[in-house]
Design a protein around this motif. Structure first.
Motif, mmCIF file in Angstrom:
data_model
loop_
_atom_site.group_PDB
_atom_site.id
_atom_site.type_symbol
_atom_site.label_atom_id
_atom_site.label_comp_id
_atom_site.label_asym_id
_atom_site.label_seq_id
_atom_site.Cartn_x
_atom_site.Cartn_y
_atom_site.Cartn_z
ATOM 1 N N GLY A 86 0.793 -1.212 0.000
ATOM 2 C CA GLY A 86 0.000 0.000 0.000
ATOM 3 C C GLY A 86 0.829 1.267 0.000
ATOM 4 O O GLY A 86 0.341 2.340 0.381
ATOM 5 N N ASP A 87 2.093 1.157 -0.439
ATOM 6 C CA ASP A 87 2.992 2.313 -0.508
ATOM 7 C C ASP A 87 3.292 2.683 -1.955
ATOM 8 O O ASP A 87 3.485 1.807 -2.812
ATOM 9 C CB ASP A 87 4.316 2.023 0.198
ATOM 10 C CG ASP A 87 4.166 1.892 1.702
ATOM 11 O OD1 ASP A 87 3.199 2.465 2.239
ATOM 12 O OD2 ASP A 87 5.011 1.225 2.329
ATOM 13 N N ILE A 88 3.324 3.969 -2.225
ATOM 14 C CA ILE A 88 3.848 4.476 -3.500
ATOM 15 C C ILE A 88 5.297 4.858 -3.244
ATOM 16 O O ILE A 88 5.570 5.764 -2.450
ATOM 17 C CB ILE A 88 3.033 5.685 -3.989
ATOM 18 C CG1 ILE A 88 1.573 5.294 -4.192
ATOM 19 C CG2 ILE A 88 3.634 6.236 -5.283
ATOM 20 C CD1 ILE A 88 0.667 6.470 -4.516
ATOM 21 N N VAL A 89 6.219 4.146 -3.872
ATOM 22 C CA VAL A 89 7.646 4.348 -3.607
ATOM 23 C C VAL A 89 8.240 5.216 -4.707
ATOM 24 O O VAL A 89 8.196 4.861 -5.894
ATOM 25 C CB VAL A 89 8.399 3.011 -3.526
ATOM 26 C CG1 VAL A 89 9.885 3.253 -3.251
ATOM 27 C CG2 VAL A 89 7.803 2.132 -2.438
ATOM 28 N N VAL A 90 8.769 6.360 -4.319
ATOM 29 C CA VAL A 90 9.396 7.304 -5.255
ATOM 30 C C VAL A 90 10.911 7.248 -5.066
ATOM 31 O O VAL A 90 11.405 7.350 -3.936
ATOM 32 C CB VAL A 90 8.887 8.742 -5.020
ATOM 33 C CG1 VAL A 90 9.562 9.709 -5.978
ATOM 34 C CG2 VAL A 90 7.372 8.790 -5.182
ATOM 35 N N ASN A 91 11.633 7.067 -6.151
ATOM 36 C CA ASN A 91 13.095 7.004 -6.108
ATOM 37 C C ASN A 91 13.694 8.319 -6.590
ATOM 38 O O ASN A 91 13.256 8.872 -7.593
ATOM 39 C CB ASN A 91 13.611 5.864 -6.993
ATOM 40 C CG ASN A 91 13.105 4.508 -6.556
ATOM 41 O OD1 ASN A 91 13.152 4.174 -5.383
ATOM 42 N ND2 ASN A 91 12.617 3.728 -7.509
ATOM 43 N N CYS A 92 14.707 8.808 -5.871
ATOM 44 C CA CYS A 92 15.474 9.971 -6.320
ATOM 45 C C CYS A 92 16.797 9.476 -6.885
ATOM 46 O O CYS A 92 17.637 8.939 -6.146
ATOM 47 C CB CYS A 92 15.727 10.948 -5.167
ATOM 48 S SG CYS A 92 16.786 12.343 -5.650
ATOM 49 N N GLU A 93 16.993 9.622 -8.185
ATOM 50 C CA GLU A 93 18.220 9.150 -8.820
ATOM 51 C C GLU A 93 19.432 9.940 -8.347
ATOM 52 O O GLU A 93 20.547 9.418 -8.290
ATOM 53 C CB GLU A 93 18.091 9.262 -10.348
ATOM 54 C CG GLU A 93 17.039 8.369 -10.960
ATOM 55 C CD GLU A 93 17.460 6.911 -11.008
ATOM 56 O OE1 GLU A 93 18.583 6.608 -10.584
ATOM 57 O OE2 GLU A 93 16.663 6.086 -11.476
ATOM 58 N N PHE A 94 19.239 11.213 -8.025
ATOM 59 C CA PHE A 94 20.376 12.053 -7.663
ATOM 60 C C PHE A 94 21.011 11.616 -6.344
ATOM 61 O O PHE A 94 22.230 11.518 -6.238
ATOM 62 C CB PHE A 94 19.945 13.520 -7.573
ATOM 63 C CG PHE A 94 19.684 14.150 -8.903
ATOM 64 C CD1 PHE A 94 20.733 14.635 -9.672
ATOM 65 C CD2 PHE A 94 18.394 14.262 -9.393
ATOM 66 C CE1 PHE A 94 20.496 15.221 -10.904
ATOM 67 C CE2 PHE A 94 18.152 14.839 -10.622
ATOM 68 C CZ PHE A 94 19.203 15.324 -11.375
ATOM 69 N N PRO A 120 8.852 6.183 0.518
ATOM 70 C CA PRO A 120 7.560 5.477 0.495
ATOM 71 C C PRO A 120 6.439 6.375 1.027
ATOM 72 O O PRO A 120 6.526 6.916 2.133
ATOM 73 C CB PRO A 120 7.807 4.272 1.420
ATOM 74 C CG PRO A 120 8.876 4.725 2.352
ATOM 75 C CD PRO A 120 9.715 5.737 1.618
ATOM 76 N N ILE A 121 5.406 6.544 0.228
ATOM 77 C CA ILE A 121 4.253 7.333 0.617
ATOM 78 C C ILE A 121 3.053 6.377 0.702
ATOM 79 O O ILE A 121 2.665 5.770 -0.301
ATOM 80 C CB ILE A 121 3.954 8.442 -0.413
ATOM 81 C CG1 ILE A 121 5.206 9.279 -0.697
ATOM 82 C CG2 ILE A 121 2.810 9.312 0.070
ATOM 83 C CD1 ILE A 121 5.735 10.037 0.493
ATOM 84 N N SER A 122 2.489 6.213 1.890
ATOM 85 C CA SER A 122 1.394 5.254 2.061
ATOM 86 C C SER A 122 0.085 5.831 1.536
ATOM 87 O O SER A 122 -0.185 7.035 1.649
ATOM 88 C CB SER A 122 1.236 4.871 3.533
ATOM 89 O OG SER A 122 0.757 5.967 4.286
ATOM 90 N N LEU A 123 -0.734 4.941 0.948
ATOM 91 C CA LEU A 123 -2.050 5.366 0.483
ATOM 92 C C LEU A 123 -2.912 5.864 1.638
ATOM 93 O O LEU A 123 -3.692 6.813 1.483
ATOM 94 C CB LEU A 123 -2.753 4.208 -0.223
ATOM 95 C CG LEU A 123 -2.211 3.787 -1.587
ATOM 96 C CD1 LEU A 123 -2.951 2.556 -2.096
ATOM 97 C CD2 LEU A 123 -2.327 4.934 -2.577
ATOM 98 N N ALA A 124 -2.733 5.258 2.804
ATOM 99 C CA ALA A 124 -3.531 5.656 3.955
ATOM 100 C C ALA A 124 -3.264 7.102 4.346
ATOM 101 O O ALA A 124 -4.184 7.838 4.714
ATOM 102 C CB ALA A 124 -3.223 4.727 5.138
ATOM 103 N N SER A 125 -1.990 7.538 4.241
ATOM 104 C CA SER A 125 -1.663 8.913 4.616
ATOM 105 C C SER A 125 -2.245 9.919 3.634
ATOM 106 O O SER A 125 -2.505 11.052 3.994
ATOM 107 C CB SER A 125 -0.148 9.077 4.697
ATOM 108 O OG SER A 125 0.433 9.022 3.401
ATOM 109 N N LEU A 126 -2.469 9.488 2.394
ATOM 110 C CA LEU A 126 -3.010 10.395 1.375
ATOM 111 C C LEU A 126 -4.511 10.582 1.523
ATOM 112 O O LEU A 126 -5.070 11.544 0.992
ATOM 113 C CB LEU A 126 -2.679 9.857 -0.019
ATOM 114 C CG LEU A 126 -1.182 9.830 -0.376
ATOM 115 C CD1 LEU A 126 -0.979 9.071 -1.675
ATOM 116 C CD2 LEU A 126 -0.619 11.235 -0.486
ATOM 117 N N SER A 127 -5.161 9.671 2.199
ATOM 118 C CA SER A 127 -6.609 9.770 2.338
ATOM 119 C C SER A 127 -7.014 10.600 3.538
ATOM 120 O O SER A 127 -8.188 10.883 3.741
ATOM 121 C CB SER A 127 -7.215 8.362 2.483
ATOM 122 O OG SER A 127 -6.690 7.723 3.653
#
Length: 306
Positions: free
Chosen positions: A284-292, A298-305
């Motif tokens: 249930g996490d949206i994981v965003v990678n920073c290449e730099f 990780p951003i949880s769907l629960a926190s977005l709601s």
């Protein structure tokens, strides 16, 4: 002397020679460079070319007059061992990363040129200036073939073809006490000195420029990458016979990765709920990678709601 040099690493030096209509930049990256490189375990050839790209970015970025201005350098190809190199500068902060194919990289020579690393590619230099278009603001991008022995030569071709500004660039990389140190010099001829007139009017065969170029080419790579040699002394060695050389210290440089968890969360929150669900993993996490900076957020769907 060593104490003076410590204040000069990671802090560029601007200079101009009014009588010869020339301006320049000197920079040496040490702690900032190693901070950027430490985010990835780069092979030596990739580390070297990225270090060169970061110095080149610092040299060109410090020509921006606006603090909010941004410079981005991108070297890219589709078939080389090194597929992408990106560096940028904004308000004294630099960052960069490289993408490569380790198997292909193992086949290149020990001291590869640009073609060995990239194959047939291109170099894009982008200036973003936060001014109205009438005042020279907006985005300007120049693209040239990725040709030459190194990024310095490719960048000089960019200025010759896209800017019509006679330019000399030299960059040197060395290792001192287990850390990477990289220095560089940029010198340009402008018809009216530091400010210049229209770029198209700068002529490479101008006698003033020929004199400045010959003096600039006398710089040795070991001098540029020597952390015990102050940048002021390099400028003095090169141009001490000239009538006047104006020197101005630049602002200290920093590692400039701008990834921010709160900003990332705000951006993801703007997507429709159905799309956010598709982007999430099994936890249930949206994981965003920073290449730099090689970090994951990780951003949880629960926190977005909420």
């Amino acid at each position: 002397m060593a104490d003076q040099s410590e204040t000069r690493c990671d802090q560029p030096l601007r200079f101009s020679i009014p009588a010869l209509n020339a301006r320049g930049r000197l920079v040496r990256l040490d702690a900032v460079l190693n901070d950027v490189l430490s985010a990835h375990a780069y092979p030596p050839a990739v580390e070297k070319i990225l270090a060169e790209g970061l110095v080149l970015t610092a040299l060109l970025g410090t020509t921006l007059k606006e603090r909010e201005g941004q410079l981005t350098i991108q070297a890219q190809t589709e078939n080389g061992p090194l597929s992408l190199l990106v560096t940028d500068y904004i308000d004294g902060a630099v960052r960069g990363y490289a993408q490569f194919d380790l198997a292909k990289l193992a086949e290149v020579p020990s001291d590869p040129n640009l073609f060995a690393l990239f194959g047939k590619g291109y170099l894009a230099v982008t200036f973003d200036r936060p001014l109205p278009e009438a005042q020279g603001g907006g985005r300007y991008q120049g693209i040239v073939p990725l040709e030459g022995a190194n990024l310095s030569e490719a960048a000089m071709q960019y200025f010759d073809q896209s800017e019509q500004i006679p330019t000399f660039i030299r960059i040197a990389i060395d290792h001192v006490d287990g850390r990477c140190v990289a220095g560089g010099i940029l010198v340009q001829h402008l018809p009216d000195g530091e400010e210049g007139r229209e770029r198209i009017e700068a002529r490479g065969e101008h006698p003033d420029w020929e004199h400045v170029r010959i003096l600039s080419e006398s710089i040795k790579p070991v001098e540029l990458a020597d952390p015990a040699l102050p940048l002021e002394e390099i400028a003095w060695r090169l141009f001490h016979e000239e009538q006047e050389v104006r020197i101005v210290e630049g602002q200290p440089m920093t590692k400039g990765c701008r990834c921010d968890p709160h900003h990332i969360r705000d951006v993801i929150a703007r997507f429709p709920a159905t799309e956010r669900t598709e982007m999430a993993d099994e936890r249930g996490d949206i994981v965003v990678n920073c290449e730099f900076c090689s970090r994951t957020f990780p951003i949880s769907l629960a926190s977005l709601s909420n």
